[in-house]
Design a protein around this motif. Structure first.
Motif, PDB file in Angstrom:
ATOM      1  N   SER A   1       0.839  -1.203   0.000  1.00 49.61           N
ATOM      2  CA  SER A   1       0.000   0.000   0.000  1.00 49.61           C
ATOM      3  C   SER A   1       0.874   1.254   0.000  1.00 49.61           C
ATOM      4  O   SER A   1       0.596   2.228  -0.704  1.00 49.61           O
ATOM      5  CB  SER A   1      -0.908   0.016   1.234  1.00 49.61           C
ATOM      6  OG  SER A   1      -1.692  -1.145   1.274  1.00 49.61           O
ATOM      7  N   VAL A  28       2.272   2.146  -3.335  1.00 49.72           N
ATOM      8  CA  VAL A  28       1.273   2.844  -4.148  1.00 49.72           C
ATOM      9  C   VAL A  28       1.237   4.323  -3.766  1.00 49.72           C
ATOM     10  O   VAL A  28       1.260   5.209  -4.621  1.00 49.72           O
ATOM     11  CB  VAL A  28      -0.127   2.199  -3.940  1.00 49.72           C
ATOM     12  CG1 VAL A  28      -1.224   3.037  -4.568  1.00 49.72           C
ATOM     13  CG2 VAL A  28      -0.143   0.781  -4.496  1.00 49.72           C
ATOM     14  N   TYR A  62      -7.971   1.477  -4.967  1.00 50.08           N
ATOM     15  CA  TYR A  62      -7.160   0.353  -5.464  1.00 50.08           C
ATOM     16  C   TYR A  62      -7.743  -0.907  -4.852  1.00 50.08           C
ATOM     17  O   TYR A  62      -7.668  -1.090  -3.628  1.00 50.08           O
ATOM     18  CB  TYR A  62      -5.710   0.487  -5.024  1.00 50.08           C
ATOM     19  CG  TYR A  62      -5.007   1.727  -5.542  1.00 50.08           C
ATOM     20  CD1 TYR A  62      -4.249   1.702  -6.713  1.00 50.08           C
ATOM     21  CD2 TYR A  62      -5.089   2.929  -4.841  1.00 50.08           C
ATOM     22  CE1 TYR A  62      -3.595   2.840  -7.171  1.00 50.08           C
ATOM     23  CE2 TYR A  62      -4.441   4.067  -5.295  1.00 50.08           C
ATOM     24  CZ  TYR A  62      -3.696   4.017  -6.464  1.00 50.08           C
ATOM     25  OH  TYR A  62      -3.056   5.144  -6.916  1.00 50.08           O
ATOM     26  N   LEU A  95      -3.810  -3.412  -6.614  1.00 46.84           N
ATOM     27  CA  LEU A  95      -2.799  -2.510  -6.051  1.00 46.84           C
ATOM     28  C   LEU A  95      -1.615  -2.334  -6.988  1.00 46.84           C
ATOM     29  O   LEU A  95      -0.971  -1.287  -6.997  1.00 46.84           O
ATOM     30  CB  LEU A  95      -2.288  -3.099  -4.739  1.00 46.84           C
ATOM     31  CG  LEU A  95      -3.096  -2.847  -3.467  1.00 46.84           C
ATOM     32  CD1 LEU A  95      -2.479  -3.622  -2.314  1.00 46.84           C
ATOM     33  CD2 LEU A  95      -3.148  -1.373  -3.139  1.00 46.84           C
ATOM     34  N   SER A  96      -1.325  -3.356  -7.788  1.00 46.90           N
ATOM     35  CA  SER A  96      -0.136  -3.272  -8.638  1.00 46.90           C
ATOM     36  C   SER A  96      -0.444  -2.680 -10.024  1.00 46.90           C
ATOM     37  O   SER A  96       0.457  -2.556 -10.848  1.00 46.90           O
ATOM     38  CB  SER A  96       0.489  -4.657  -8.789  1.00 46.90           C
ATOM     39  OG  SER A  96      -0.509  -5.549  -9.191  1.00 46.90           O
TER      40      SER A  96
END
Ligand code: SAM
Length: 512
Positions: free
Chosen positions: A25, A28, A205, A241-242
């Motif tokens: 996280s 990000v 996300y 998230l990616s």
């Protein structure tokens, strides 16, 4: 979190974030151009987010972690000592709901990063656990009317906490980054956008909550930047998230949360009400065992297994959401005892119109009187909701609120009795087959489907709602499809809405 058995863990939504998810996280958040001067974790637990944030932003001057569970806080303090950062981090053993947050916030330099993973628990779950881990004022979004009365004021504690975070950023700059349910993120965004909080950007996300928390929920890392310029009412949605690219953008238009603004903007001229075609919900009665019946050769059998030769006068074919979803619409499995033609209508006349039915209702008066919802209080006995002249028209165009697709179905009367629905079905009532077929055709057009889908959140428990349907201006849709003449012919058949005076007249005449 569905799989949890430990009630203390449930009460405090105590599911610590795995370090790996906290680190991901932070990666990000680091990609966004933010350089926080302070970090605040309002329910920090054992500190995976706090530690990951301090590592990601080593130039932050101050960091604060607050937690109600002393053992968690001690574990965090040990980690801080082990990492040699114990002196620069303030850890507070306190209850989020009792904290003087303005005092804490006033000491933090901007921009502030508020980060964490608030408890995922609803006030009704806490009610079941007889927990007091709640904000004092529980009807915090000022729900009123039917929603409050029917208990829809259930909310996530994290939602309440996130709304508090919004308050903190009213006059301050910074970023909020929280793990939460996607539905909570959307509710918080709607609140922020509606009430003019200074949101500069928003991002959702998604991540696999089953993998990280063994929870079957639609979860996300919810990131909002606050500042005093360039406000935005859009939110980029990333499927993971990616992901470097957002899959779509949701936003706020005409006072409504839009699931896909690109699609919505294409058809937004269809947004508006249509006075002639009114969407209705099916009948609400809250007593299926007494009111829902199956036809037998010797009468009608209720949910308690009792069969009685009720008169047909108050009995109507019932289609439930599952019938509509499974296209079981030619014959009906169930029947409904419809005690009123209008909401609030006196029911005493049933004694004379249908004595066996009246006796049946009297025999089941206790069950009907015990209906929990306060909407039934101070109403005639055996009252129901969601009835009116529209209930008794011969054709309907219906859709189930639980549908996972936008498909409307024309439904005819059964054995010359108008079909009725449960309150999870929404419908237009029609005077003729032509009217129903025409409306079904245009509502099933790809344009209507695109317009409605642009506002639907498919993972919601009830993705299709009456509020959603009401946003489609059916007259404008007919014009868009070049079928306005048929529309005009169709609405000419719709009777004028009954006025209050004529309703009153009818009540007096029926009770005489
Ligand atoms: C989902 S866990 C997350 C913990 C931590 N933020 C993390 O990411 O690992 C929620 C945390 O909130 C704490 N909590 C619950 N109610 C609280 C309250 N009223 N005040 C402060 N902390 C609370 C729980 O003890 C738990 O540690």
């Amino acid at each position: 979190m569905v799989l949890l058995k430990n009630s203390r863990a449930c009460e405090f939504g105590d599911f610590q974030t795995p370090d790996d998810l906290a680190r991901r996280s932070l990666q990000v958040i680091k990609q966004l151009t933010i350089d926080p001067k302070s970090i605040l974790e309002p329910t920090c637990g054992r500190g995976s987010f706090l530690l990951a944030a301090i590592a990601a932003f080593p130039t932050a001057q101050q960091s604060v972690g607050v937690e109600i569970n002393k053992t968690h806080l001690e574990a965090l303090q040990q980690q801080l000592i082990a990492n040699g950062i114990d002196l620069s981090v303030q850890t507070l053993h306190a209850d989020f709901f009792q904290m003087d947050w303005s005092e804490i916030l006033s000491q933090l330099p901007e921009p502030i990063l508020v980060i964490g993973n608030p408890p995922w628990v609803t006030n009704s779950m806490l009610g079941g656990l007889q927990s007091s881990n709640l904000p004092k004022k529980s009807n915090f979004q000022s729900l009123n009317g039917l929603d409050a009365l029917t208990g829809k004021s259930n909310f996530d504690i994290s939602e309440w906490m996130l709304l508090q975070h919004l308050e903190w950023f009213k006059q301050r700059t910074g970023i909020m980054a929280m793990l939460c349910k996607a539905s909570v993120a959307r509710k918080v965004l709607v609140y922020a956008w509606k009430h003019g909080y200074p949101t500069q950007s928003a991002r959702i996300y998604k991540f696999d909550a089953m993998h990280y928390f063994r929870a079957a929920v639609d979860a996300c890392l919810f990131v909002v930047e606050f500042g005093q310029h360039s406000f935005s009412k859009d939110c980029l949605v990333y499927d993971d998230l990616s992901d470097a690219q957002a899959s779509h953008t949701l936003g706020y238009r005409n006072g409504v949360m839009i699931a896909n603004i690109v699609v919505y903007d294409r058809w937004q001229h269809l947004h508006g009400s249509d006075e002639k075609c009114t969407w209705r919900s099916g009948i609400k009665h809250d007593c299926a065992k007494v009111m829902e019946l199956e036809k037998r050769t010797d009468g009608y059998r209720n949910g308690n297994g009792i069969t009685i030769a009720l008169e047909n006068i108050y009995i109507y074919p019932l289609f439930k959401s599952s019938d509509i979803s499974n296209n079981r619409i030619v014959t009906c499995r169930k029947y409904l005892l419809v005690t009123q033609h209008l909401v609030g209508e006196d029911t005493a006349h049933i004694e004379y119109d249908a004595p066996i039915t009246w006796r049946y209702l009297q025999d089941n008066a206790d069950a009907l009187a015990k209906r929990g919802s306060s909407i039934y209080q101070n109403r005639p006995p055996f009252s129901i909701f969601g009835v009116g002249d529209y209930t008794f028209r011969p054709w309907k165009v219906a859709i189930s609120g639980f549908y996972k697709k936008v498909v409307f179905t024309a439904i005819r009367s059964v054995d010359d009795r108008p079909a009725v629905f449960d309150d999870t079905v929404y419908f237009l009532s029609c005077g003729s087959e032509d009217e129903a077929v025409f409306l079904t055709e245009i509502l099933n057009s790809s344009i209507a489907t695109e317009f409605l889908s642009s506002m639907i959140f498919w993972n919601d428990k009830r993705p299709i709602t009456i509020d959603l349907l009401k946003r489609l201006n059916i007259a404008a849709l007919a014009t868009e499809l070049g079928r306005e003449n048929e529309y005009v012919a169709c609405v000419q058949q719709i009777p004028e809405k009954r006025t209050k005076t004529s309703q009153k007249r009818r009540k007096i005449s029926t009770s005489c």
